[in-house]
Design a protein around this motif. Structure first.
Motif, short mmCIF file in Angstrom:
data_model
loop_
_atom_site.label_atom_id
_atom_site.label_comp_id
_atom_site.label_asym_id
_atom_site.label_seq_id
_atom_site.Cartn_x
_atom_site.Cartn_y
_atom_site.Cartn_z
N ALA A 160 0.89 -1.26 0.06
CA ALA A 160 0.07 0.00 -0.14
C ALA A 160 0.72 1.31 -0.14
O ALA A 160 0.63 2.48 -0.36
N LEU A 161 2.13 1.06 0.50
CA LEU A 161 2.95 2.45 0.59
C LEU A 161 3.83 2.71 -0.77
O LEU A 161 4.27 3.74 -0.72
N GLN A 162 3.65 1.85 -1.64
CA GLN A 162 3.95 1.92 -3.04
C GLN A 162 5.68 2.24 -2.78
O GLN A 162 6.14 3.22 -3.61
N GLY A 163 6.34 1.68 -1.93
CA GLY A 163 8.02 1.78 -2.13
C GLY A 163 8.28 3.29 -1.48
O GLY A 163 9.49 3.55 -1.44
N ARG A 164 7.39 4.14 -0.83
CA ARG A 164 7.53 5.27 -0.37
C ARG A 164 8.17 5.16 1.12
O ARG A 164 7.59 4.27 1.98
N THR A 165 8.97 5.87 1.46
CA THR A 165 9.56 5.68 2.90
C THR A 165 8.98 6.53 3.83
O THR A 165 8.15 7.41 3.64
N LEU A 166 9.37 6.33 5.26
CA LEU A 166 8.59 7.19 6.42
C LEU A 166 9.20 8.69 6.16
O LEU A 166 8.08 9.43 6.44
N GLU A 167 10.13 8.89 5.82
CA GLU A 167 10.52 10.11 5.29
C GLU A 167 9.74 11.03 4.33
O GLU A 167 9.32 12.18 4.66
N THR A 168 9.39 10.34 3.64
CA THR A 168 8.42 10.87 2.44
C THR A 168 7.06 11.43 3.02
O THR A 168 6.59 12.27 2.93
N PHE A 169 6.58 10.18 3.91
CA PHE A 169 5.24 10.68 4.45
C PHE A 169 5.45 11.89 5.51
O PHE A 169 4.31 12.53 5.71
N LEU A 170 6.36 11.80 6.16
CA LEU A 170 6.59 12.91 7.12
C LEU A 170 6.59 14.36 6.44
O LEU A 170 6.34 15.19 7.19
N THR A 171 7.03 14.49 5.32
CA THR A 171 7.09 15.61 4.62
C THR A 171 5.83 16.04 3.95
O THR A 171 5.65 17.21 3.52
#
Length: 255
Positions: A237-248
């Motif tokens: 579901a995250l499609q390869g995105r990191t936690l840092e990406t979501f925090l931005t």
């Protein structure tokens, strides 16, 4: 004697005149009777003719009525088609006039802005939900385990008030979606009023965002935390995105 004779002759002459006049009257009456008899015969003949014609009249009238009904049906059909064509033509003119009007142009711009806003808000709420459900809550559960990879303070420092931001935007998108049902009489002013308190919340998030990334970087130095984070980031579901990406993402919302 002579006087009596003359008187008798005068009476005889008078009687003869009366008889002659009666004969003339009789002849005249006879002529009139014959003429009336002929007229009666003529009327009887005409009456018989009318009776014979009357027997045929119902069928003829029915046939004529059928013909008239069929003709009327065709006429009404043509009239209905013509009226429909005129209505469609007039409606098309009205629609074209409205499409080219300044009001329609303003409505198109307004619609485009509102639809883009709804799509962007839905996408943003989805990203916040992935941040909370995909990272925040699993890490909070891990922090409550017997051998936690991180502490609750570290989790709170990493995610800050992102869950509160998510709740507020969920309320906003729910109200926005409800207002869309009354389109095009759309009133959004009061909904935007509820966004004003978010500014304070976003200010706190922006002010501490750099510190949040520092705490995350320190936690990633721990092998147990790094392994858990990799498992979380590998979710489809995250499609390869990191936690840092979501925090931005909240930072992009402010800018």
């Amino acid at each position: 004697m002579m006087l009596q004779k003359e008187e008798l002759e005068q009476k005889h002459l008078h009687l003869v005149q009366i008889v002659e006049s009666e004969k003339t009257a009789k002849w005249q009456y006879t002529q009139q009777c014959e003429e009336l008899t002929m007229e009666i015969k003529k009327l009887r003949s005409e009456l018989n003719t009318l009776k014979r014609n009357w027997r045929l009249t119902p069928n003829l009238s029915l046939s004529e009525d059928d013909d008239n009904t069929e003709d009327l049906r065709k006429i009404k059909k043509v009239q209905s088609f013509f009226r429909g064509w005129l209505c469609r033509r007039r409606w098309k003119q009205i629609v074209n006039e409205y499409i080219n009007s300044p009001h329609a142009e303003n409505m198109r711009k307004r619609n485009s802005l509102v639809f883009r806003m709804v799509e962007a808000e839905e996408e943003y709420v989805e990203q916040l939900q992935l941040l909370v459900s995909g990272f925040l809550r699993p890490l909070k559960m891990a922090a409550s385990s017997q051998k936690p990879p991180c502490t609750h303070d570290e989790v709170n420092s990493i995610f800050l008030n992102s869950e509160t931001i998510m709740f507020l935007h969920q309320i906003f998108i729910k109200g926005l979606t409800a207002r869309m049902e009354s389109w095009p009489t759309l009133v959004l002013g009061d909904l935007f009023d509820m966004l004003l308190p978010m500014l304070v919340i976003y200010q706190e998030y922006v002010r501490n965002h750099h510190f949040s990334l520092q705490v995350l970087a320190e936690c990633k130095q721990k092998e147990k935390f790094a392994q858990l984070l990799r498992r979380l980031e590998e979710k489809p579901a995250l499609q390869g995105r990191t936690l840092e990406t979501f925090l931005t993402y909240p930072m992009h919302q402010v800018s």
